[in-house]
Scaffold this motif. Structure first.
Motif, mmCIF file in Angstrom:
data_model
loop_
_atom_site.group_PDB
_atom_site.id
_atom_site.type_symbol
_atom_site.label_atom_id
_atom_site.label_comp_id
_atom_site.label_asym_id
_atom_site.label_seq_id
_atom_site.Cartn_x
_atom_site.Cartn_y
_atom_site.Cartn_z
ATOM 1 N N ILE A 136 26.660 44.208 35.356
ATOM 2 C CA ILE A 136 27.312 43.224 36.231
ATOM 3 C C ILE A 136 28.094 43.941 37.327
ATOM 4 O O ILE A 136 28.017 43.580 38.505
ATOM 5 C CB ILE A 136 28.224 42.286 35.405
ATOM 6 C CG1 ILE A 136 27.380 41.372 34.516
ATOM 7 C CG2 ILE A 136 29.144 41.467 36.322
ATOM 8 C CD1 ILE A 136 28.177 40.631 33.450
ATOM 9 N N TYR A 137 28.847 44.965 36.934
ATOM 10 C CA TYR A 137 29.612 45.738 37.913
ATOM 11 C C TYR A 137 28.675 46.332 38.964
ATOM 12 O O TYR A 137 28.931 46.241 40.168
ATOM 13 C CB TYR A 137 30.401 46.852 37.207
ATOM 14 C CG TYR A 137 31.152 47.732 38.174
ATOM 15 C CD1 TYR A 137 32.467 47.433 38.523
ATOM 16 C CD2 TYR A 137 30.549 48.843 38.760
ATOM 17 C CE1 TYR A 137 33.149 48.218 39.433
ATOM 18 C CE2 TYR A 137 31.227 49.634 39.674
ATOM 19 C CZ TYR A 137 32.527 49.320 40.011
ATOM 20 O OH TYR A 137 33.192 50.097 40.919
ATOM 21 N N ALA A 138 27.594 46.950 38.514
ATOM 22 C CA ALA A 138 26.646 47.586 39.442
ATOM 23 C C ALA A 138 26.052 46.562 40.405
ATOM 24 O O ALA A 138 25.973 46.819 41.615
ATOM 25 C CB ALA A 138 25.545 48.294 38.662
ATOM 26 N N ASN A 139 25.658 45.416 39.895
ATOM 27 C CA ASN A 139 25.092 44.376 40.749
ATOM 28 C C ASN A 139 26.086 43.896 41.795
ATOM 29 O O ASN A 139 25.721 43.635 42.942
ATOM 30 C CB ASN A 139 24.603 43.190 39.920
ATOM 31 C CG ASN A 139 23.231 43.422 39.340
ATOM 32 O OD1 ASN A 139 22.362 43.995 39.980
ATOM 33 N ND2 ASN A 139 23.030 42.972 38.116
ATOM 34 N N SER A 140 27.347 43.803 41.428
ATOM 35 C CA SER A 140 28.354 43.290 42.366
ATOM 36 C C SER A 140 28.862 44.361 43.334
ATOM 37 O O SER A 140 29.615 44.047 44.257
ATOM 38 C CB SER A 140 29.523 42.664 41.603
ATOM 39 O OG SER A 140 30.236 43.648 40.892
ATOM 40 N N HIS A 141 28.462 45.636 43.125
ATOM 41 C CA HIS A 141 28.896 46.718 44.002
ATOM 42 C C HIS A 141 27.715 47.420 44.696
ATOM 43 O O HIS A 141 27.840 48.563 45.120
ATOM 44 C CB HIS A 141 29.731 47.736 43.213
ATOM 45 C CG HIS A 141 31.086 47.218 42.863
ATOM 46 N ND1 HIS A 141 31.306 46.390 41.776
ATOM 47 C CD2 HIS A 141 32.284 47.390 43.467
ATOM 48 C CE1 HIS A 141 32.586 46.083 41.727
ATOM 49 N NE2 HIS A 141 33.205 46.672 42.743
ATOM 50 N N ASP A 142 26.587 46.715 44.799
ATOM 51 C CA ASP A 142 25.402 47.234 45.507
ATOM 52 C C ASP A 142 24.921 48.576 44.977
ATOM 53 O O ASP A 142 24.439 49.421 45.744
ATOM 54 C CB ASP A 142 25.659 47.337 47.020
ATOM 55 C CG ASP A 142 25.785 45.973 47.672
ATOM 56 O OD1 ASP A 142 25.094 45.047 47.223
ATOM 57 O OD2 ASP A 142 26.584 45.845 48.618
ATOM 58 N N ILE A 143 25.051 48.802 43.684
ATOM 59 C CA ILE A 143 24.539 50.025 43.062
ATOM 60 C C ILE A 143 23.113 49.730 42.629
ATOM 61 O O ILE A 143 22.885 48.882 41.773
ATOM 62 C CB ILE A 143 25.433 50.451 41.873
ATOM 63 C CG1 ILE A 143 26.845 50.747 42.386
ATOM 64 C CG2 ILE A 143 24.831 51.647 41.148
ATOM 65 C CD1 ILE A 143 27.885 50.835 41.310
#
Length: 154
Positions: free
Chosen positions: A114-121
């Protein structure tokens, strides 16, 4: 009651304890390692990197962190599969023995995704033991066995 938390600077001792337990369990702690130096280096890295290029989630029960996952963030030159070049390396996936097989690591990995998806990773990667491959596969990770390593002495 178990809660998922984002680790912060005040969690440095708990982070070290769980990381040490993980390294010990993996057989990476041997008699010729300077544990004081390893602990100091680990804590220094954690304190300078947490919530910057190091993101850590933990599961807390009774005010104690019982499960952890870490994400090291970095940018690299863009390439066809990752035009933004933002990547995250997942490591330090560990659950205390008495709390395993309850899905805690999976919950934490889902938080990382979820973090990665929300930070364009665009790319998450990790190294897996045989024990962890089923968990990672269930979340969509695929095996690629092309990594080579050169360790340099400083």
């Amino acid at each position: 009651m178990k809660d998922i938390v984002v680790l912060n600077r005040e969690d440095v001792d708990s982070f070290w304890k769980l990381r040490f337990d993980l390294l010990k369990e993996l057989g990476e702690i041997c008699s010729d390692i300077n544990l004081i130096e390893l602990e100091q280096s680990t804590k220094t890295f954690f304190l300078s990197s947490i919530n910057k290029n190091l993101i850590c989630y933990g599961v807390v029960e009774n005010n104690e962190i019982i499960s952890i996952v870490s994400l090291c963030l970095f940018d690299r030159i863009p390439y066809p599969e990752n035009l933004k070049g933002k990547e995250g390396y997942i490591l330090n996936v560990y659950t205390c023995p008495g709390f395993r097989r309850q899905g805690l690591a999976k919950l934490l990995l889902q938080e990382i995704i979820i973090y990665a998806n929300s930070h364009d990773i665009n790319k998450l990667w990790l190294n897996s033991s045989e024990y962890g491959k089923y968990l990672y596969s269930s979340l969509g990770f695929i095996c690629k066995n092309d990594e080579m390593v050169l360790m340099l002495k400083n």
